[in-house]
Design a protein around this motif. Structure first.
Motif, PDB file in Angstrom:
ATOM      1  N   GLU A  33      69.340  19.130  -5.852  1.00 17.20           N
ATOM      2  CA  GLU A  33      70.801  19.037  -5.873  1.00 17.20           C
ATOM      3  C   GLU A  33      71.345  19.460  -7.231  1.00 17.20           C
ATOM      4  O   GLU A  33      72.419  19.030  -7.647  1.00 17.20           O
ATOM      5  N   GLU A  35      72.590  21.857 -10.607  1.00 19.90           N
ATOM      6  CA  GLU A  35      73.731  22.725 -10.882  1.00 19.90           C
ATOM      7  C   GLU A  35      73.475  24.187 -10.502  1.00 19.90           C
ATOM      8  O   GLU A  35      74.395  24.881 -10.068  1.00 19.90           O
ATOM      9  N   ARG A  37      71.669  25.332  -7.983  1.00 16.39           N
ATOM     10  CA  ARG A  37      71.842  25.447  -6.538  1.00 16.39           C
ATOM     11  C   ARG A  37      73.319  25.410  -6.167  1.00 16.39           C
ATOM     12  O   ARG A  37      73.800  26.204  -5.361  1.00 16.39           O
ATOM     13  N   VAL A  38      74.053  24.506  -6.792  1.00 14.64           N
ATOM     14  CA  VAL A  38      75.473  24.369  -6.479  1.00 14.64           C
ATOM     15  C   VAL A  38      76.239  25.630  -6.879  1.00 14.64           C
ATOM     16  O   VAL A  38      77.066  26.138  -6.114  1.00 14.64           O
ATOM     17  N   MET A  40      75.106  28.693  -7.150  1.00 14.55           N
ATOM     18  CA  MET A  40      74.766  29.784  -6.229  1.00 14.55           C
ATOM     19  C   MET A  40      75.411  29.582  -4.868  1.00 14.55           C
ATOM     20  O   MET A  40      75.826  30.542  -4.211  1.00 14.55           O
ATOM     21  N   GLN A  41      75.529  28.331  -4.438  1.00 16.38           N
ATOM     22  CA  GLN A  41      76.168  28.055  -3.153  1.00 16.38           C
ATOM     23  C   GLN A  41      77.642  28.468  -3.198  1.00 16.38           C
ATOM     24  O   GLN A  41      78.143  29.099  -2.258  1.00 16.38           O
ATOM     25  N   TYR A  42      78.339  28.144  -4.280  1.00 14.83           N
ATOM     26  CA  TYR A  42      79.741  28.558  -4.403  1.00 14.83           C
ATOM     27  C   TYR A  42      79.874  30.079  -4.466  1.00 14.83           C
ATOM     28  O   TYR A  42      80.783  30.658  -3.866  1.00 14.83           O
ATOM     29  N   PHE A  44      77.843  32.279  -3.148  1.00 16.01           N
ATOM     30  CA  PHE A  44      77.564  32.794  -1.811  1.00 16.01           C
ATOM     31  C   PHE A  44      78.766  32.598  -0.892  1.00 16.01           C
ATOM     32  O   PHE A  44      79.150  33.505  -0.134  1.00 16.01           O
ATOM     33  N   GLN A  45      79.382  31.414  -0.946  1.00 13.70           N
ATOM     34  CA  GLN A  45      80.562  31.156  -0.115  1.00 13.70           C
ATOM     35  C   GLN A  45      81.705  32.089  -0.487  1.00 13.70           C
ATOM     36  O   GLN A  45      82.431  32.573   0.381  1.00 13.70           O
ATOM     37  N   ALA A  63      82.205  28.168  -9.125  1.00 11.70           N
ATOM     38  CA  ALA A  63      80.832  28.577  -9.445  1.00 11.70           C
ATOM     39  C   ALA A  63      80.669  28.821 -10.937  1.00 11.70           C
ATOM     40  O   ALA A  63      79.672  28.417 -11.549  1.00 11.70           O
ATOM     41  N   GLU A  66      80.371  25.619 -12.752  1.00  8.77           N
ATOM     42  CA  GLU A  66      79.030  25.046 -12.609  1.00  8.77           C
ATOM     43  C   GLU A  66      78.071  25.664 -13.628  1.00  8.77           C
ATOM     44  O   GLU A  66      77.185  24.984 -14.150  1.00  8.77           O
TER      45      GLU A  66
END
Length: 127
Positions: A33, A35, A37-38, A40-42, A44-45, A63, A66
């Motif tokens: 969980e 930073e 990963r977070v 990269m998730q933002y 990607f979205q 992102a 982060e």
């Protein structure tokens, strides 16, 4: 496009270096969980966001924020490793994601910490 400033957004201070805590902080950077990963998730979205450009901009801005957290956490890890025995520094370098302390690695000395495993698993290994 990114702009980087060498000045941290907030000062990072460590009163007394703690190499064990430094290794736990690594989980916050690259763990399950963490930073990274977070961020990269933002990203990607944001790349998949269609329609209102403000939504995409918001996701990219989040992102980017982060990434600043990663920078501050990394600095805190370095400060907590100052003066630590070489064995801690080497162990930290070999486990940059903090998996040893995440509760997902069999030799984790602090399995209660971290995001890994379910509550029952952590309860069994609680210190």
């Amino acid at each position: 496009m990114f702009h980087h400033s060498s000045k941290l957004q907030f000062p990072v201070r460590v009163e007394k270096p703690d190499p064990e805590f430094a290794m736990l902080l690594q989980q916050a950077i690259g763990g399950v969980e963490g930073e990274i990963r977070v961020a990269m998730q933002y990203f990607f979205q944001a790349m998949g966001a269609r329609g209102d450009v403000r939504i995409r901009d918001l996701l990219i801005s989040t992102a980017t924020e982060e990434l600043s957290h990663i920078e501050m956490l990394g600095y805190a890890v370095a400060l907590n490793l100052e003066g630590a025995p070489l064995s801690y520094q080497e162990a930290s370098a070999k486990d940059p994601g903090g998996q040893r302390h995440s509760g997902r690695h069999e030799s984790a000395p602090y399995p209660l910490f971290g995001a890994g495993g379910d509550a029952g698993e952590r309860q069994r290994h609680a210190i």
